[in-house]
Each structure stands twice: as structure tokens, then as C-alpha cells.
Design a protein around this motif. Structure first.
Motif, short mmCIF file in Angstrom:
data_model
loop_
_atom_site.label_atom_id
_atom_site.label_comp_id
_atom_site.label_asym_id
_atom_site.label_seq_id
_atom_site.Cartn_x
_atom_site.Cartn_y
_atom_site.Cartn_z
N ILE A 1 45.08 46.40 35.52
CA ILE A 1 44.06 47.45 35.55
C ILE A 1 42.74 46.83 36.00
O ILE A 1 42.39 45.71 35.58
N LEU A 2 42.01 47.54 36.84
CA LEU A 2 40.72 47.06 37.31
C LEU A 2 39.67 47.16 36.20
O LEU A 2 39.63 48.12 35.44
N SER A 3 38.83 46.16 36.15
CA SER A 3 37.86 46.07 35.05
C SER A 3 36.91 47.25 35.01
O SER A 3 36.51 47.70 33.92
N ASN A 4 36.52 47.79 36.16
CA ASN A 4 35.53 48.88 36.15
C ASN A 4 36.13 50.21 35.71
O ASN A 4 35.41 51.21 35.62
N GLY A 5 37.42 50.25 35.40
CA GLY A 5 38.03 51.45 34.84
C GLY A 5 38.13 51.41 33.33
O GLY A 5 38.59 52.37 32.71
N LEU A 6 37.69 50.30 32.71
CA LEU A 6 37.78 50.15 31.26
C LEU A 6 36.51 50.62 30.58
O LEU A 6 35.43 50.66 31.19
N VAL A 7 36.62 50.92 29.29
CA VAL A 7 35.47 51.30 28.48
C VAL A 7 34.97 50.11 27.67
O VAL A 7 33.76 49.88 27.54
N LEU A 8 35.90 49.33 27.13
CA LEU A 8 35.54 48.21 26.26
C LEU A 8 36.61 47.13 26.35
O LEU A 8 37.80 47.45 26.47
N VAL A 9 36.18 45.88 26.30
CA VAL A 9 37.11 44.76 26.13
C VAL A 9 36.67 43.97 24.91
O VAL A 9 35.48 43.99 24.54
N ALA A 10 37.61 43.30 24.27
CA ALA A 10 37.30 42.49 23.09
C ALA A 10 37.95 41.13 23.22
O ALA A 10 39.07 41.01 23.73
N GLU A 11 37.24 40.11 22.76
CA GLU A 11 37.76 38.75 22.73
C GLU A 11 37.57 38.18 21.34
O GLU A 11 36.54 38.41 20.69
N VAL A 12 38.56 37.42 20.88
CA VAL A 12 38.49 36.71 19.61
C VAL A 12 38.34 35.22 19.93
O VAL A 12 39.21 34.63 20.57
N VAL A 13 37.25 34.63 19.49
CA VAL A 13 36.96 33.24 19.84
C VAL A 13 37.87 32.30 19.07
O VAL A 13 38.06 32.44 17.86
N SER A 14 38.43 31.34 19.78
CA SER A 14 39.18 30.25 19.15
C SER A 14 38.53 28.94 19.59
O SER A 14 37.67 28.92 20.47
N ARG A 15 38.96 27.85 19.00
CA ARG A 15 38.31 26.57 19.31
C ARG A 15 38.53 26.15 20.76
O ARG A 15 37.74 25.39 21.31
N SER A 16 39.58 26.66 21.38
CA SER A 16 39.85 26.30 22.77
C SER A 16 39.19 27.26 23.77
O SER A 16 39.28 27.04 24.97
N SER A 17 38.53 28.32 23.27
CA SER A 17 37.97 29.31 24.19
C SER A 17 36.49 29.57 23.95
O SER A 17 35.96 30.61 24.35
N VAL A 18 35.80 28.63 23.32
CA VAL A 18 34.40 28.83 22.94
C VAL A 18 33.54 29.11 24.17
O VAL A 18 32.80 30.09 24.23
N ARG A 19 33.63 28.25 25.17
CA ARG A 19 32.78 28.43 26.36
C ARG A 19 33.10 29.73 27.08
O ARG A 19 32.20 30.49 27.46
N GLU A 20 34.39 29.99 27.26
CA GLU A 20 34.80 31.17 28.02
C GLU A 20 34.37 32.46 27.32
O GLU A 20 33.84 33.37 27.96
N ASP A 21 34.63 32.56 26.01
CA ASP A 21 34.38 33.81 25.30
C ASP A 21 32.89 34.04 25.01
O ASP A 21 32.42 35.17 25.02
N ARG A 22 32.15 32.95 24.74
CA ARG A 22 30.74 33.10 24.39
C ARG A 22 29.82 33.14 25.61
O ARG A 22 28.76 33.77 25.57
#
Length: 228
Positions: free
Chosen positions: A114-135
């Protein structure tokens, strides 16, 4: 992660052909990979990010997001998709948010994304391996991709927080609302709800379990059976 040239071969009815051209971009490299249900593959600012799916706490928080936001989405005729394959509308790079909400008829990229501009909301849960990407990285990417809201649940922050990014622009989101985990987080129209983040605290209270100890318990009574 290591990098280097990759030689690919194709095979048709006439047998194996000459090696295909090696991928020269991150998108081409990802397209050349076989699908692996055990790994998450994303392209973030032209970097290929390969990660495992979440641990029990991570997965529990995602399930709580579905429970909390599902009724809101249902009331508005939207769909809730955990771990959805998304293509950014501005760069066509693949992302897999932990949760996405959008209308039933959200525009697609091919059959599976799905294309991003068709979404209303996205959510991410931060883990120790995704700090830079998610924040840092993904808030800019989702904003440029036209997603109205990005929700970030950060159980490893000190103290744990939940952040709503909103009002997307060319340089990122213009409005950031952050609360300590346990407080209510208002999400404006058209979502129009108050998210009770105390549920995430309960999910974060699990204690890691190791293998059972084989050491004798010094407080246990001595055995009374017949000698051997």
C-alpha cells in the motif's frame, strides 16, 4: 551486514541463462531477495535494513495497539494492518510499519503493498536495534510520504514515552506531542481519540525467564528416603 557484488542467474524453459546484471541500487537488491517470513527487510534512506520480527514485549505492544485503535478504525470504516508492506509515495522505498491504519480502498503498489499517502496513521514500537530508524529516520520519511500521523511507542526510553508526530510537511512533521507512558495521548481529527498508554506499562512488566536452575536449594529439607 556486509556488502558486495551479487551474481544472479535466471532460468527459463531452455535452461539456465547467463548471469543477470548485479543489483546497483538498494531497491534492486531488495527486489532480488527471496521472501523470508522470518525477516523484515526495509529500505531507509537508501540503506537496506534487515531485522528479526519483534520479541514478546514488542509483539505484545503491537497487539495492544490493535486492541486500542481497532474500534476507532472500525467506527470510521478503516482497516488496521499489523506489519504492513508499505511503499513510500515519494521514493517508492519499502517499509514495514509495526501497525498501519487506512481506508479499505487505500491505493496500492502492485498487489501486495500500500502506498504511504493512502494511510491515515502508522505506528512503530522502538527496540534496541531500531532506535535510530524509529526515532529519527522514519518520522521524516513518513511525513514526506504523506502519512498524516506517526505514533511511536518507546518502551526503552528513560522514562518510557509515547509520541505522536502530526502535520506532515516537506521537511518532516511540524507538530510533536510526547507523553510519559501511562498518560493519555490525544490524537486529533480524523482519528479523534485519546489513547490510554497505561496499557503499554502493563505489557512492559514481563520478567525475562532463563533456563531453570539446577543448583541445589540450600533451604530445602534433606531427603529422607532409604540410602542408596
Amino acid at each position: 551486514m556486509t556488502s558486495g557484488a551479487i551474481s544472479l542467474t535466471t532460468q527459463g524453459q531452455g535452461g539456465p541463462s547467463a548471469p543477470a546484471r548485479a543489483p546497483t541500487t538498494a531497491l534492486e537488491f531488495v527486489a532480488s531477495l527471496p521472501r523470508n517470513p522470518h525477516m523484515r527487510v526495509e529500505v531507509i534512506n537508501s540503506r537496506v535494513i534487515v531485522s528479526h520480527w519483534g520479541n514478546p514485549r514488542h509483539s505484545r505492544i503491537i497487539s495492544l495497539l490493535v486492541t486500542l485503535l481497532g474500534p476507532v478504525a472500525d467506527a470510521r470504516g478503516w482497516r488496521v494492518w499489523p506489519s504492513l508492506d508499505v511503499r513510500t509515495a515519494h521514493t517508492c522505498e519499502p517499509l514495514i510499519p509495526d501497525l498501519a491504519i487506512g481506508p479499505k480502498g487505500a491505493p496500492r503498489w502492485g498487489e501486495d503493498e500500500i502506498l504511504s499517502n493512502g494511510l491515515v496513521l502508522v505506528a512503530e514500537v522502538v527496540s534496541r536495534s531500531s532506535v535510530r530508524e524509529d526515532r529519527e529516520d522514519k518520522p521524516v520519511i513518513y511525513a514526506k510520504g504523506g502519512v498524516p500521523f506517526m505514533l511511536v511507542v518507546d518502551p526503552i526510553a528513560e522514562p518510557p514515552t509515547v509520541t505522536l508526530w502530526s502535520d506532515p510537511g516537506d521537511d518532516g512533521y511540524r507538530t510533536v506531542t510526547k507523553v510519559k507512558m501511562g498518560e493519555e495521548l490525544p490524537i486529533p481529527h480524523p482519528v479523534d481519540c485519546a489513547l490510554d498508554t497505561s496499557a503499554f506499562i502493563r505489557a512492559d512488566r514481563s520478567r525475562p525467564l532463563g533456563p531453570p536452575s539446577t543448583a541445589p536449594d540450600p533451604t530445602a529439607p534433606a531427603p529422607t528416603g532409604p540410602p542408596t
